[in-house]
Design a protein around this motif. Structure first.
Motif, PDB file in Angstrom:
ATOM      1  N   GLU A   4       0.836  -1.212   0.000  1.00  0.00           N
ATOM      2  CA  GLU A   4       0.000   0.000   0.000  1.00  0.00           C
ATOM      3  C   GLU A   4       0.867   1.257   0.000  1.00  0.00           C
ATOM      4  O   GLU A   4       0.591   2.221  -0.717  1.00  0.00           O
ATOM      5  N   ALA A   5       1.914   1.222   0.823  1.00  0.00           N
ATOM      6  CA  ALA A   5       2.800   2.395   0.914  1.00  0.00           C
ATOM      7  C   ALA A   5       3.431   2.682  -0.454  1.00  0.00           C
ATOM      8  O   ALA A   5       3.503   3.840  -0.892  1.00  0.00           O
ATOM      9  N   LYS A   6       3.833   1.619  -1.160  1.00  0.00           N
ATOM     10  CA  LYS A   6       4.449   1.827  -2.472  1.00  0.00           C
ATOM     11  C   LYS A   6       3.421   2.290  -3.502  1.00  0.00           C
ATOM     12  O   LYS A   6       3.756   3.071  -4.398  1.00  0.00           O
ATOM     13  N   ALA A   7       2.182   1.839  -3.375  1.00  0.00           N
ATOM     14  CA  ALA A   7       1.129   2.292  -4.293  1.00  0.00           C
ATOM     15  C   ALA A   7       0.921   3.803  -4.117  1.00  0.00           C
ATOM     16  O   ALA A   7       0.748   4.536  -5.100  1.00  0.00           O
ATOM     17  N   ILE A   8       0.956   4.270  -2.889  1.00  0.00           N
ATOM     18  CA  ILE A   8       0.811   5.714  -2.630  1.00  0.00           C
ATOM     19  C   ILE A   8       2.028   6.456  -3.179  1.00  0.00           C
ATOM     20  O   ILE A   8       1.892   7.524  -3.784  1.00  0.00           O
ATOM     21  N   CYS A   9       3.220   5.880  -2.996  1.00  0.00           N
ATOM     22  CA  CYS A   9       4.447   6.489  -3.548  1.00  0.00           C
ATOM     23  C   CYS A   9       4.297   6.713  -5.051  1.00  0.00           C
ATOM     24  O   CYS A   9       4.651   7.772  -5.573  1.00  0.00           O
ATOM     25  N   ILE A  10       3.770   5.700  -5.753  1.00  0.00           N
ATOM     26  CA  ILE A  10       3.618   5.805  -7.208  1.00  0.00           C
ATOM     27  C   ILE A  10       2.717   6.987  -7.541  1.00  0.00           C
ATOM     28  O   ILE A  10       3.009   7.771  -8.443  1.00  0.00           O
ATOM     29  N   GLU A  11       1.635   7.158  -6.787  1.00  0.00           N
ATOM     30  CA  GLU A  11       0.735   8.291  -7.023  1.00  0.00           C
ATOM     31  C   GLU A  11       1.448   9.627  -6.851  1.00  0.00           C
ATOM     32  O   GLU A  11       1.083  10.615  -7.469  1.00  0.00           O
ATOM     33  N   TYR A  12       2.441   9.634  -5.994  1.00  0.00           N
ATOM     34  CA  TYR A  12       3.198  10.867  -5.741  1.00  0.00           C
ATOM     35  C   TYR A  12       4.519  10.894  -6.525  1.00  0.00           C
ATOM     36  O   TYR A  12       5.419  11.656  -6.186  1.00  0.00           O
ATOM     37  N   HIS A  13       4.597  10.071  -7.561  1.00  0.00           N
ATOM     38  CA  HIS A  13       5.766  10.063  -8.453  1.00  0.00           C
ATOM     39  C   HIS A  13       7.075   9.806  -7.724  1.00  0.00           C
ATOM     40  O   HIS A  13       8.125  10.345  -8.098  1.00  0.00           O
ATOM     41  N   ILE A  14       7.006   9.015  -6.656  1.00  0.00           N
ATOM     42  CA  ILE A  14       8.225   8.584  -5.965  1.00  0.00           C
ATOM     43  C   ILE A  14       8.600   7.223  -6.559  1.00  0.00           C
ATOM     44  O   ILE A  14       7.786   6.303  -6.520  1.00  0.00           O
ATOM     45  N   PRO A  15       9.805   7.104  -7.149  1.00  0.00           N
ATOM     46  CA  PRO A  15      10.153   5.849  -7.822  1.00  0.00           C
ATOM     47  C   PRO A  15      10.305   4.687  -6.848  1.00  0.00           C
ATOM     48  O   PRO A  15      10.960   4.818  -5.813  1.00  0.00           O
ATOM     49  N   VAL A  16       9.672   3.572  -7.174  1.00  0.00           N
ATOM     50  CA  VAL A  16       9.747   2.359  -6.339  1.00  0.00           C
ATOM     51  C   VAL A  16      10.090   1.161  -7.235  1.00  0.00           C
ATOM     52  O   VAL A  16       9.914   1.226  -8.446  1.00  0.00           O
ATOM     53  N   THR A  17      10.536   0.068  -6.616  1.00  0.00           N
ATOM     54  CA  THR A  17      10.784  -1.157  -7.378  1.00  0.00           C
ATOM     55  C   THR A  17       9.443  -1.672  -7.916  1.00  0.00           C
ATOM     56  O   THR A  17       8.427  -1.588  -7.229  1.00  0.00           O
ATOM     57  N   THR A  18       9.447  -2.214  -9.118  1.00  0.00           N
ATOM     58  CA  THR A  18       8.240  -2.823  -9.702  1.00  0.00           C
ATOM     59  C   THR A  18       7.800  -3.972  -8.797  1.00  0.00           C
ATOM     60  O   THR A  18       8.649  -4.739  -8.330  1.00  0.00           O
TER      61      THR A  18
END
Ligand code: ADP
Ligand code: MG
Length: 212
Positions: A4-18
């Protein structure tokens, strides 16, 4: 949970591992092939906050057989660690190449409100407490200062065989993290730890959001 935390990061254009959330062993192998080897598998449970402590992280899995094995061991370990833990699934993700690790965090200070933190990964934060703080929302200038004012900053400008880190990307992560915690006052803690900082770009390897 990380997913969930990474899904929110994606919304905020914070790069995460796929990543992809597998609900069974077959899915885990399927997703590993889609993402591409090597992959990392991690337990997803609201009851397991520190995944490594629970034997819930297996890195550098290079083929399908290793993914199957890791999937089983992660579930066994979780069962041993806390048999009452609710298991949501296993997160399959790309393995981010090693690099200089940085940490971006936020805490909700009772007096100052949302406050951002920056530091380098590992001993730099945990032992040397080499970190900078700024009250959110921060400006681009603030973000730049947060990065350049840590003592270990020279490590980010390149040394020996390590190329310089992409400061623009790290600045953007800080700015986006600032937006995120300003938009959600109910966030008590945000922890992007570690973020692999590359010569070009960066990748958040683990993310945690704790609500009030
Ligand atoms: P924990 O909940 O224990 O903090 P992490 O997700 O941080 O679990 O995983 C533990 C460690 O495994 C990380 O600090 C990092 O060194 C390594 N790791 C985790 N995910 C990845 C990844 N996708 N790519 C590379 N290394 C990873
Ligand atoms: Mg972690």
């Amino acid at each position: 949970m990380e997913v969930e935390a990474k899904a929110i990061c994606i919304e905020y254009h914070i790069p995460v591992t796929t990543f992809k959330l597998a609900k069974n062993e077959e899915e885990a192998t399927e997703f590993a092939e889609q993402i591409g080897f090597p992959v990392v598998l991690k337990i997803v449970s609201p009851d397991i906050i520190h995944k490594s402590d629970a034997g819930g992280v297996k890195v550098n899995l290079k083929k399908t057989a290793e993914v199957r094995n890791a999937y089983r061991r992660i579930l066994e370990n979780a069962e041993k660690y806390d048999s009452a833990a609710k298991i949501v699934g296993v997160l399959v993700q790309e393995m981010a190449p090693q690099s200089t690790e940085v940490i971006v965090g936020a805490i909700k200070d009772p007096q100052f409100g949302q406050t951002l933190m920056f530091g380098l990964g590992g001993i730099f934060v945990e032992i040397l407490k080499d970190v900078t703080f700024r009250i959110a929302p921060i400006t681009r200038e603030d973000a730049y200062e947060m990065i350049t004012k840590i003592k270990a900053y020279p490590l980010l400008t390149g040394y020996r065989k390590t190329p310089p880190a992409d400061l623009d990307t790290i600045i953007n992560v800080l700015l986006n993290a600032s937006k995120l915690v300003m938009d959600y006052p109910e966030i008590k803690e945000l922890d992007l730890n570690p973020i692999m900082a590359y010569e070009k770009g960066a990748k958040t390897v683990d993310a945690r959001i704790i609500l009030e």
